[in-house]
Design a protein around this motif. Structure first.
Motif, short mmCIF file in Angstrom:
data_model
loop_
_atom_site.label_atom_id
_atom_site.label_comp_id
_atom_site.label_asym_id
_atom_site.label_seq_id
_atom_site.Cartn_x
_atom_site.Cartn_y
_atom_site.Cartn_z
N GLY A 79 0.71 -1.35 0.06
CA GLY A 79 -0.07 0.09 0.01
C GLY A 79 0.71 1.19 0.08
N LEU A 80 1.98 1.05 0.61
CA LEU A 80 2.84 2.33 0.79
C LEU A 80 3.50 2.77 -0.71
CD1 LEU A 80 4.16 4.41 2.88
CD2 LEU A 80 6.02 2.54 2.99
N ALA A 410 -0.64 15.57 -3.37
CA ALA A 410 -1.06 15.60 -2.09
C ALA A 410 -1.89 14.15 -1.87
CB ALA A 410 -2.15 16.80 -1.92
N PHE A 411 -2.46 13.49 -2.70
CA PHE A 411 -3.19 12.16 -2.58
C PHE A 411 -1.94 11.28 -2.14
CE2 PHE A 411 -7.09 13.53 -4.20
CZ PHE A 411 -7.99 12.66 -3.62
N ALA A 412 -0.76 11.17 -2.88
CA ALA A 412 0.21 10.39 -2.59
C ALA A 412 0.72 10.85 -1.28
CB ALA A 412 1.29 10.55 -3.40
N VAL A 413 1.01 11.86 -0.74
CA VAL A 413 1.42 12.33 0.54
C VAL A 413 0.81 11.66 1.66
CG1 VAL A 413 2.29 14.07 2.08
CG2 VAL A 413 2.85 13.98 -0.14
N GLY A 414 -0.62 11.95 1.58
CA GLY A 414 -1.59 11.55 2.37
C GLY A 414 -1.67 10.01 2.53
N GLY A 415 -1.58 9.22 1.60
CA GLY A 415 -1.46 7.64 1.45
C GLY A 415 -0.50 7.29 2.09
N ILE A 416 0.78 7.89 1.80
CA ILE A 416 1.95 7.33 2.58
C ILE A 416 2.05 7.33 4.00
CG2 ILE A 416 4.44 7.91 2.68
CD1 ILE A 416 4.59 8.83 -0.11
N GLY A 421 1.49 4.53 9.05
CA GLY A 421 0.84 4.54 10.23
C GLY A 421 0.35 3.29 10.66
N LEU A 422 -0.34 2.73 9.54
CA LEU A 422 -0.71 1.18 9.47
C LEU A 422 0.07 0.27 9.83
CD1 LEU A 422 -3.37 -0.38 9.20
CD2 LEU A 422 -3.14 -0.63 6.94
N PHE A 423 1.29 0.30 9.18
CA PHE A 423 2.25 -0.65 9.32
C PHE A 423 3.10 -0.49 10.56
CE2 PHE A 423 7.07 -1.69 9.04
CZ PHE A 423 6.59 -3.11 8.44
#
Length: 497
Positions: A79-80, A410-416, A421-423
């Motif tokens: 996902g990252l 911005a979507f990419a930064v938020g997704g990272i 955080g999930l990991f």
């Protein structure tokens, strides 16, 4: 009533697009999140048998634990990587084509899952999980971007929030099909792991009939005629009623004329989107650090203390999934009335208060026989608030806060941030619980209170506003007490502050 009925019939193609994106995007991810619990023992048994067949010795306990940890967590790493690629792929190929490429990744992952037992390779499960994670990290961002750039501003909150509905529905569906009476058996587990490939096939074929995102066509590609055709097809409006939307796009295109699509480094360094970035990252981080994972972890202990048999736990967890679906759906109908700011701010505040009470109740749970039942009520209350506020409203932020040139990165930064955080939570949470017990909630309470204060006191409301109006509001924060002009491309209506 007549207006609501007219809107319902007029925008049926837009609603169909929402359904297609939801089924092949966040619903698919929700299934992947929840199905790993049911076949866990069967997968571990398969790993043991495969290891024994290869090396003629049983797998060691530590090695088995390590392999299982990798199988579970490799999805987050995928996902990252998918989130990192979101910005560049969506700019180069467009939102629609990038989604179709992403569907091929999911189909390939499903094939690997189905063939893993036949090939006697647990490595195929690892790779399949990574590819499914990549598909989710890329697909969720593309889903929100495509939908946010295709709907009218008055419906933007409701439609983008449907992604949270599909995510919650996917979790519930994964729990249902994973029960032992359906696919949670030793014979069916490869097919259970591969079931997410079916929504990917459906989305790949369905998207052939839909146009590219209108805002991408106009602002990024300069294709005004293509944008008009896409809007007319999706909205079924006449040319007169589309003028306001096209005017907003024209102003945004002019404000960014000559500017290239921004990189993730631009998003992180530029002063002109500093407050938008904070307004995105703090609530998005809150999805992982608000304590919802701790709630789900403690749910089984609380149920067990209330006398629920172990073999019935899985069925009771369906009630938790159903609660999240209902509350997120309710949030979808509230968001364009209550606004993002209130739902996020008061949602995090209530979660912090309820978890504080839960800490006390878990500490004194043995004093009275009825306390476990009170803890169950508190647990469901926290999940309700999570669904009504943070879980739903956070999904709207990336589409709301940034202009076209900044949005993919911005979507990419938020997704990272979300996937990292999930990991981290997945790796560290067991150790935190082992060291702190129920007092681990104190960490999450602190984050919830901080996020609530930040949203309520600093961030302007975005509901019902155009991208240019939102940018103008944020420019007042980005350039406060500064004698400098906003950079080109940040909003042509911004004045010197």
């Amino acid at each position: 009533m007549k207006n609501n009925l007219k809107e319902l019939t007029q925008y049926w193609r837009l609603y169909l697009l929402t359904l297609v994106l939801g089924v092949g995007g966040t619903l698919q991810y929700g299934i992947q999140v929840s199905i790993m619990t049911s076949p866990a023992e069967h997968i571990q048994s398969f790993v043991n048998q495969t290891w024994l067949g290869r090396y003629e010795v049983p797998v060691g306990e530590s090695t088995n634990t390590l392999l299982w940890s990798f199988i579970v967590s490799t999805s987050s790493l995928g996902g990252l990587v998918g989130a990192i690629h979101c910005g560049s792929l969506s700019v180069k190929y467009g939102r629609k084509t990038s989604l179709q490429i992403n569907n091929v990744v999911a189909i390939l992952a499903a094939v690997m899952m189905v063939l893993s037992r036949m090939a006697k390779s647990f490595e195929m499960i690892l790779l399949g999980r990574f590819l499914f994670g990549y598909n989710s990290g890329l697909g969720i961002n593309l889903h929100l971007m495509y939908l946010g750039e295709s709907c009218p501003k008055r419906m933007r909150g409701f439609l983008t929030l449907t992604s949270s509905i599909f995510l919650s529905l996917g979790k519930l569906l994964g729990q249902v099909i994973g029960i032992k009476e359906l696919m949670g058996t030793e014979d069916m587990w490869p097919y259970l792991l591969a079931v997410s490939g079916l929504p990917a096939i459906l989305q790949f074929l369905s998207l052939l009939w839909f146009p590219e995102a209108p805002r991408y066509l106009y602002i990024d590609k300069g294709d005004e005629d293509g944008c008009k055709k896409a809007l007319q097809w999706l909205w079924q409006e006449d040319e007169v009623n589309l003028k306001l939307e096209l005017e907003d796009m024209r102003q945004e295109r002019q404000s960014a004329e000559g500017e290239k699509a921004k990189t993730m480094l631009d998003v992180l360094r530029s002063r002109c989107v500093r407050w938008q970035l904070l307004a995105l990252l703090i609530p998005c981080s809150g999805l992982q650090f608000c304590g919802i994972n701790a709630i789900y972890f403690y749910a089984f202990d609380i149920f067990r203390e209330s006398g629920v048999p172990d073999d019935k736990m899985h069925y009771l967890s369906l009630g938790i999934g159903a609660t999240e679906v209902i509350t997120v759906t309710t949030c979808a109908f509230m968001i364009d009335r209550a606004g993002r700011k209130r739902l996020l701010g008061f949602g995090y505040l209530l979660m912090g208060v309820m978890m504080s009470v839960l800490i006390v109740m878990l500490t004194i749970k043995d004093l009275y026989s009825w306390m476990p039942y009170l803890n169950i009520a508190l647990l469901f209350s926290v999940i309700c608030v999570y669904g009504l506020g943070p879980s739903g409203a956070s999904m709207c932020l990336s589409a709301d806060l940034f202009l076209q040139a900044w949005r993919p990165s911005a979507f990419a930064v938020g997704g990272i941030v979300n996937w990292a955080g999930l990991f981290l939570i997945g790796m560290l949470f067991p150790y935190i619980v082992a060291g702190m017990g129920q007092f681990c909630f104190l960490i999450f309470v602190g984050y919830c209170i901080f996020t609530s204060a930040f949203m309520l006191y600093f961030i302007p409301e975005t509901k019902g506003k155009t991208s240019m109006e939102i940018t103008e509001d944020f420019n007042k924060l980005n350039f406060k007490n500064s004698g400098t002009e906003p950079e080109k491309g940040t909003g042509m209506f911004a004045t010197k502050l």
